[in-house]
Design an enzyme around this catalytic site. Structure first.
Site, short mmCIF file in Angstrom:
data_model
loop_
_atom_site.label_atom_id
_atom_site.label_comp_id
_atom_site.label_asym_id
_atom_site.label_seq_id
_atom_site.Cartn_x
_atom_site.Cartn_y
_atom_site.Cartn_z
N TYR A 45 -6.65 -0.78 2.49
CA TYR A 45 -6.54 -0.31 3.87
C TYR A 45 -7.91 -0.27 4.59
O TYR A 45 -8.06 0.49 5.55
CB TYR A 45 -5.89 1.08 3.90
CG TYR A 45 -4.38 1.05 3.68
CD1 TYR A 45 -3.56 0.20 4.43
CD2 TYR A 45 -3.78 1.87 2.74
CE1 TYR A 45 -2.19 0.17 4.24
CE2 TYR A 45 -2.39 1.84 2.54
CZ TYR A 45 -1.62 0.99 3.31
OH TYR A 45 -0.24 0.97 3.13
N LYS B 28 6.02 1.74 -2.11
CA LYS B 28 5.05 2.83 -2.07
C LYS B 28 5.55 4.04 -2.88
O LYS B 28 6.74 4.10 -3.26
CB LYS B 28 4.80 3.22 -0.61
CG LYS B 28 4.13 2.11 0.23
CD LYS B 28 3.90 2.56 1.67
CE LYS B 28 3.19 1.53 2.51
NZ LYS B 28 2.94 2.00 3.91
N GLU C 46 -4.78 -9.64 0.24
CA GLU C 46 -4.11 -8.55 -0.49
C GLU C 46 -3.63 -9.00 -1.87
O GLU C 46 -3.78 -8.27 -2.84
CB GLU C 46 -2.92 -8.06 0.34
CG GLU C 46 -3.32 -7.39 1.64
CD GLU C 46 -2.14 -7.12 2.58
OE1 GLU C 46 -2.38 -6.55 3.65
OE2 GLU C 46 -0.99 -7.47 2.24
#
Ligand code: IDP
Ligand code: MG
Length: 172
Positions: A56, A16, A142
């Site tokens: 998300y 991230k 994903e």
């Protein structure tokens, strides 16, 4: 005929923006290193709001959703992430174990999130330095969101060939 090994799993790891801006990429990759966790795809991505929201989507009712999107799109850190696809037996759980608990305060100190994570004091978002898929179906969703088939070294899911009219950039 080649026999398919049903025990082979795939998982998506995202380093991230906080992991990138704090130069943690090498440390994180070293901690994830394992003879049965093979990298089959890797790239640097500038995260759009569109892909962040899709990634998300299951958290959109949470009170921290807008701040989570700000975090992953890099509003507070680097505006990019590193995406990796790992392949191997039990790779989903092995990576989750090395990543540690979602809340960095609860993550064991020898895990990635326990070592490098923090809670953003203004928003309460868990800045936990990496994403990793939770289970097989989430991993597939994903990986298909972040990667095109050609970006992975072999076809880990069924593919089909289509001719489209999209323009692509080429090196001049
Ligand atoms: P996971 O990343 O461990 O799978 P998820 O529940 O899928 O956890 O949440 C996605 C991300 O949203 C987390 O990694 C973390 O950055 C953030 N997050 C999750 N729960 C909370 C919370 O209760 N407060 C603040 N941030 C959270
Ligand atoms: Mg999750």
């Amino acid at each position: 005929m080649e026999t398919e090994n049903k025990d082979i799993e795939h998982t998506l790891v995202i380093i991230k923006p906080d992991g990138i801006s704090r130069s943690l990429t090498g440390n994180i990759l070293a901690m994830l290193s394992h003879p049965e966790s093979i990298i089959v795809g890797a790239k640097v991505v500038k995260v759009t709001r569109e892909i962040a929201i899709a990634h998300y989507a299951h958290l959109k009712e949470k009170p921290f959703f807008d701040e989570l999107i700000d975090y992953i799109t890099g509003n507070w850190h680097a505006n990019r992430v590193i995406c990796l696809v790992y392949e191997g037996n039990d790779v989903i759980q092995r990576v989750r174990n090395i990543a540690g608990a979602t809340n960095p305060e609860e993550a064991l100190p020898n895990t990635i999130r326990g070592k490098y994570g923090r809670i953003h004091s203004k928003t309460g978002v868990f800045e936990n330095t990496i994403h990793c898929s939770e289970n097989k179906s989430e991993a597939e969703r994903e990986i298909k969101l972040w990667f095109r088939p050609e970006e992975i070294v072999h076809n880990i899911y069924p593919v089909e060939s289509k001719t489209d009219t999209l323009e692509h950039l080429y090196w001049k």
